[in-house]
Motif scaffolding. Structure first.
Motif, PDB file in Angstrom:
ATOM      1  N   ALA A 165       0.830  -1.199   0.000  1.00  0.00           N
ATOM      2  CA  ALA A 165       0.000   0.000   0.000  1.00  0.00           C
ATOM      3  C   ALA A 165       0.869   1.255   0.000  1.00  0.00           C
ATOM      4  CB  ALA A 165      -0.927   0.007   1.216  1.00  0.00           C
ATOM      5  N   GLY A 166       0.282   2.350  -0.437  1.00  0.00           N
ATOM      6  CA  GLY A 166       0.948   3.631  -0.284  1.00  0.00           C
ATOM      7  C   GLY A 166       1.270   4.378  -1.550  1.00  0.00           C
ATOM      8  N   VAL A 167       1.245   3.720  -2.701  1.00  0.00           N
ATOM      9  CA  VAL A 167       1.642   4.388  -3.932  1.00  0.00           C
ATOM     10  C   VAL A 167       0.557   4.232  -4.994  1.00  0.00           C
ATOM     11  CG1 VAL A 167       3.360   4.522  -5.770  1.00  0.00           C
ATOM     12  CG2 VAL A 167       4.080   3.951  -3.451  1.00  0.00           C
ATOM     13  N   ARG A 168       0.093   5.341  -5.538  1.00  0.00           N
ATOM     14  CA  ARG A 168      -0.816   5.324  -6.673  1.00  0.00           C
ATOM     15  C   ARG A 168      -0.083   5.916  -7.860  1.00  0.00           C
ATOM     16  NH1 ARG A 168      -3.957   8.129 -10.002  1.00  0.00           N
ATOM     17  NH2 ARG A 168      -6.119   7.472 -10.444  1.00  0.00           N
ATOM     18  N   THR A 169       0.271   5.081  -8.827  1.00  0.00           N
ATOM     19  CA  THR A 169       0.993   5.566 -10.004  1.00  0.00           C
ATOM     20  C   THR A 169       0.058   5.756 -11.198  1.00  0.00           C
ATOM     21  OG1 THR A 169       1.499   3.385 -10.944  1.00  0.00           O
ATOM     22  CG2 THR A 169       2.995   4.228  -9.239  1.00  0.00           C
ATOM     23  N   GLY A 170      -1.041   5.001 -11.217  1.00  0.00           N
ATOM     24  CA  GLY A 170      -1.943   5.046 -12.364  1.00  0.00           C
ATOM     25  C   GLY A 170      -1.406   4.307 -13.572  1.00  0.00           C
ATOM     26  N   LYS A 171      -0.283   3.614 -13.385  1.00  0.00           N
ATOM     27  CA  LYS A 171       0.340   2.892 -14.498  1.00  0.00           C
ATOM     28  C   LYS A 171       0.413   1.401 -14.162  1.00  0.00           C
ATOM     29  CE  LYS A 171       3.249   6.870 -15.650  1.00  0.00           C
ATOM     30  NZ  LYS A 171       4.642   7.367 -15.790  1.00  0.00           N
ATOM     31  N   TYR A 172       0.161   0.565 -15.140  1.00  0.00           N
ATOM     32  CA  TYR A 172       0.204  -0.884 -14.939  1.00  0.00           C
ATOM     33  C   TYR A 172       0.160  -1.574 -16.297  1.00  0.00           C
ATOM     34  CZ  TYR A 172      -4.801  -0.153 -15.733  1.00  0.00           C
ATOM     35  OH  TYR A 172      -6.009   0.221 -16.271  1.00  0.00           O
ATOM     36  N   ARG A 173       0.488  -2.859 -16.286  1.00  0.00           N
ATOM     37  CA  ARG A 173       0.385  -3.693 -17.484  1.00  0.00           C
ATOM     38  C   ARG A 173      -0.570  -4.842 -17.183  1.00  0.00           C
ATOM     39  NH1 ARG A 173       5.526  -6.177 -18.326  1.00  0.00           N
ATOM     40  NH2 ARG A 173       5.901  -5.767 -16.119  1.00  0.00           N
ATOM     41  N   THR A 174      -1.257  -5.331 -18.184  1.00  0.00           N
ATOM     42  CA  THR A 174      -2.248  -6.378 -17.971  1.00  0.00           C
ATOM     43  C   THR A 174      -1.906  -7.654 -18.737  1.00  0.00           C
ATOM     44  OG1 THR A 174      -3.667  -5.663 -19.812  1.00  0.00           O
ATOM     45  CG2 THR A 174      -4.078  -4.666 -17.645  1.00  0.00           C
ATOM     46  N   ALA A 175      -2.504  -8.747 -18.284  1.00  0.00           N
ATOM     47  CA  ALA A 175      -2.432 -10.038 -18.973  1.00  0.00           C
ATOM     48  C   ALA A 175      -3.709 -10.792 -18.624  1.00  0.00           C
ATOM     49  CB  ALA A 175      -1.189 -10.814 -18.538  1.00  0.00           C
ATOM     50  N   LEU A 176      -3.881 -11.963 -19.224  1.00  0.00           N
ATOM     51  CA  LEU A 176      -5.104 -12.726 -18.996  1.00  0.00           C
ATOM     52  C   LEU A 176      -4.903 -13.887 -18.022  1.00  0.00           C
ATOM     53  CD1 LEU A 176      -6.638 -12.775 -22.593  1.00  0.00           C
ATOM     54  CD2 LEU A 176      -7.097 -11.188 -20.705  1.00  0.00           C
ATOM     55  N   GLU A 177      -4.098 -14.850 -18.370  1.00  0.00           N
ATOM     56  CA  GLU A 177      -3.994 -16.075 -17.574  1.00  0.00           C
ATOM     57  C   GLU A 177      -2.683 -16.214 -16.813  1.00  0.00           C
ATOM     58  OE1 GLU A 177      -6.513 -18.285 -17.142  1.00  0.00           O
ATOM     59  OE2 GLU A 177      -7.719 -16.853 -18.259  1.00  0.00           O
ATOM     60  N   ASN A 178      -1.692 -15.395 -17.154  1.00  0.00           N
ATOM     61  CA  ASN A 178      -0.367 -15.514 -16.534  1.00  0.00           C
ATOM     62  C   ASN A 178      -0.008 -14.238 -15.789  1.00  0.00           C
ATOM     63  OD1 ASN A 178       0.001 -16.785 -19.662  1.00  0.00           O
ATOM     64  ND2 ASN A 178       0.334 -18.146 -17.927  1.00  0.00           N
ATOM     65  N   PRO A 179       0.712 -14.338 -14.674  1.00  0.00           N
ATOM     66  CA  PRO A 179       1.102 -13.134 -13.934  1.00  0.00           C
ATOM     67  C   PRO A 179       1.938 -12.189 -14.780  1.00  0.00           C
ATOM     68  CG  PRO A 179       1.546 -15.130 -12.658  1.00  0.00           C
ATOM     69  CD  PRO A 179       1.217 -15.572 -14.044  1.00  0.00           C
ATOM     70  N   PHE A 181       5.088  -9.928 -14.773  1.00  0.00           N
ATOM     71  CA  PHE A 181       6.330  -9.791 -13.992  1.00  0.00           C
ATOM     72  C   PHE A 181       7.122  -8.574 -14.448  1.00  0.00           C
ATOM     73  CE2 PHE A 181       5.512 -14.403 -13.668  1.00  0.00           C
ATOM     74  CZ  PHE A 181       5.570 -14.555 -12.298  1.00  0.00           C
ATOM     75  N   ASP A 182       7.817  -7.934 -13.487  1.00  0.00           N
ATOM     76  CA  ASP A 182       8.682  -6.815 -13.852  1.00  0.00           C
ATOM     77  C   ASP A 182      10.085  -7.324 -14.171  1.00  0.00           C
ATOM     78  OD1 ASP A 182       9.966  -7.303 -11.420  1.00  0.00           O
ATOM     79  OD2 ASP A 182       9.049  -5.587 -10.397  1.00  0.00           O
ATOM     80  N   GLU A 183      11.012  -6.383 -14.403  1.00  0.00           N
ATOM     81  CA  GLU A 183      12.373  -6.766 -14.804  1.00  0.00           C
ATOM     82  C   GLU A 183      13.117  -7.515 -13.706  1.00  0.00           C
ATOM     83  OE1 GLU A 183      12.482  -2.524 -13.236  1.00  0.00           O
ATOM     84  OE2 GLU A 183      11.192  -3.757 -14.515  1.00  0.00           O
ATOM     85  N   ASN A 184      12.611  -7.442 -12.477  1.00  0.00           N
ATOM     86  CA  ASN A 184      13.227  -8.161 -11.368  1.00  0.00           C
ATOM     87  C   ASN A 184      12.540  -9.492 -11.074  1.00  0.00           C
ATOM     88  OD1 ASN A 184      15.124  -6.025 -10.798  1.00  0.00           O
ATOM     89  ND2 ASN A 184      13.426  -4.867  -9.904  1.00  0.00           N
ATOM     90  N   GLY A 185      11.614  -9.878 -11.927  1.00  0.00           N
ATOM     91  CA  GLY A 185      10.921 -11.142 -11.744  1.00  0.00           C
ATOM     92  C   GLY A 185       9.836 -11.109 -10.680  1.00  0.00           C
ATOM     93  N   ARG A 186       9.378  -9.894 -10.326  1.00  0.00           N
ATOM     94  CA  ARG A 186       8.326  -9.756  -9.318  1.00  0.00           C
ATOM     95  C   ARG A 186       7.003  -9.379  -9.978  1.00  0.00           C
ATOM     96  NH1 ARG A 186      10.071  -5.709  -4.752  1.00  0.00           N
ATOM     97  NH2 ARG A 186       8.113  -6.498  -3.829  1.00  0.00           N
ATOM     98  N   SER A 187       5.932  -9.878  -9.417  1.00  0.00           N
ATOM     99  CA  SER A 187       4.582  -9.504  -9.836  1.00  0.00           C
ATOM    100  C   SER A 187       3.973  -8.734  -8.682  1.00  0.00           C
ATOM    101  CB  SER A 187       3.750 -10.756 -10.144  1.00  0.00           C
ATOM    102  OG  SER A 187       2.387 -10.412 -10.354  1.00  0.00           O
ATOM    103  N   VAL A 188       3.956  -7.407  -8.803  1.00  0.00           N
ATOM    104  CA  VAL A 188       3.553  -6.573  -7.671  1.00  0.00           C
ATOM    105  C   VAL A 188       2.707  -5.399  -8.157  1.00  0.00           C
ATOM    106  CG1 VAL A 188       5.702  -5.256  -7.779  1.00  0.00           C
ATOM    107  CG2 VAL A 188       4.398  -5.293  -5.650  1.00  0.00           C
ATOM    108  N   ALA A 214      -3.154  -7.708 -13.471  1.00  0.00           N
ATOM    109  CA  ALA A 214      -2.357  -6.514 -13.737  1.00  0.00           C
ATOM    110  C   ALA A 214      -1.230  -6.411 -12.720  1.00  0.00           C
ATOM    111  CB  ALA A 214      -3.226  -5.257 -13.678  1.00  0.00           C
ATOM    112  N   ALA A 215      -0.144  -5.795 -13.149  1.00  0.00           N
ATOM    113  CA  ALA A 215       0.987  -5.520 -12.266  1.00  0.00           C
ATOM    114  C   ALA A 215       1.854  -4.468 -12.962  1.00  0.00           C
ATOM    115  CB  ALA A 215       1.786  -6.786 -11.981  1.00  0.00           C
ATOM    116  N   TYR A 216       2.908  -4.053 -12.275  1.00  0.00           N
ATOM    117  CA  TYR A 216       3.798  -3.029 -12.866  1.00  0.00           C
ATOM    118  C   TYR A 216       4.676  -3.648 -13.936  1.00  0.00           C
ATOM    119  CZ  TYR A 216       2.365  -0.244  -8.852  1.00  0.00           C
ATOM    120  OH  TYR A 216       1.635   0.421  -7.925  1.00  0.00           O
TER     121      TYR A 216
END
Length: 216
Positions: A165-179, A181-188, A214-216
């Motif tokens: 919690a704590g950050v509203r960026t308004g930016k994200y990426r979406t997918a359907l069936e798979n998480p 992941f960002d460049e660090n391998g995290r889905s957050v 959705a995730a960053y």
């Protein structure tokens, strides 16, 4: 679309959804068992509901243009699986009875797939939340059979918890069936941006009768 009902309006996700929608100018009907925690806002009206009383819930929902469901039966609930699944099914019934077509519901990330296997079936999946994740996965299978509602099932990022919690960026990426992941391998994704995702979906209708994440 002017008026939106949010079920589970005092929960971790629901609180932020109510805030996001009200700040976008929607009239929000905030539904919760205990309305004393509903945030005060000129665009927010609180209603006390029991999700398992289908008739009363349907009556409470009438007059809304859409419903966003963030119901959670409580992670420490010893009857979590049954309460989550039954509550979700009853909410879906009430939305239909109320004559509302647009329905967005929030499930867990456990039904997402990595290498063809759902996360909830993996050996490292946290046991304390597994019943809830299994219930959300099984509810996803149930709602897929609904051809009446214009439903959307949203699975948050793998890391979507109070610590995000704590950050509203308004930016994200979406997918359907798979998480996602960002460049660090995290889905957050922060809970603030989960609310953005849900409000955007309400306005854009990009995922009618399908699940997405959705995730960053």
């Amino acid at each position: 679309m002017k008026k939106v009902a949010v079920i589970g309006a005092t929960g971790f996700v629901g609180t932020h959804v109510v805030k996001e929608l009200s700040e976008r100018g929607y009239e929000v009907e905030a539904l919760a068992r205990d309305t004393s925690k509903v945030q005060q806002h000129e665009h927010v009206t609180a209603k006390s509901i029991d999700v398992n009383n289908v008739e009363a819930l349907a009556e409470a929902l009438k007059g809304n243009d859409a419903v966003i469901n963030t119901f959670n039966a409580g992670w420490t609930n010893p009857n979590l699986y049954d309460d989550f699944l039954n509550g979700s099914v009853n909410i879906e019934k009430a939305v239909e009875q109320a004559g509302i077509k647009r329905f967005i519901t929030v499930g867990g990330a456990g039904s997402l797939y990595i290498d063809g296997k759902q996360l909830v079936e993996g050996p490292d999946f946290p046991q304390d939340i597994k019943p809830g994740a299994q219930a959300a996965r099984d509810y996803l299978n149930k709602i897929k059979e609904n051809t009446t509602l214009d439903w959307t099932f949203f699975s948050p990022a793998i890391e979507m918890h109070p610590g995000t919690a704590g950050v509203r960026t308004g930016k994200y990426r979406t997918a359907l069936e798979n998480p996602v992941f960002d460049e660090n391998g995290r889905s957050v994704l922060s809970v603030e941006d989960v609310a953005v995702v849900l409000a955007d979906e309400l306005e854009q209708n990009n995922h009618i009768r399908e699940r997405f994440t959705a995730a960053y």
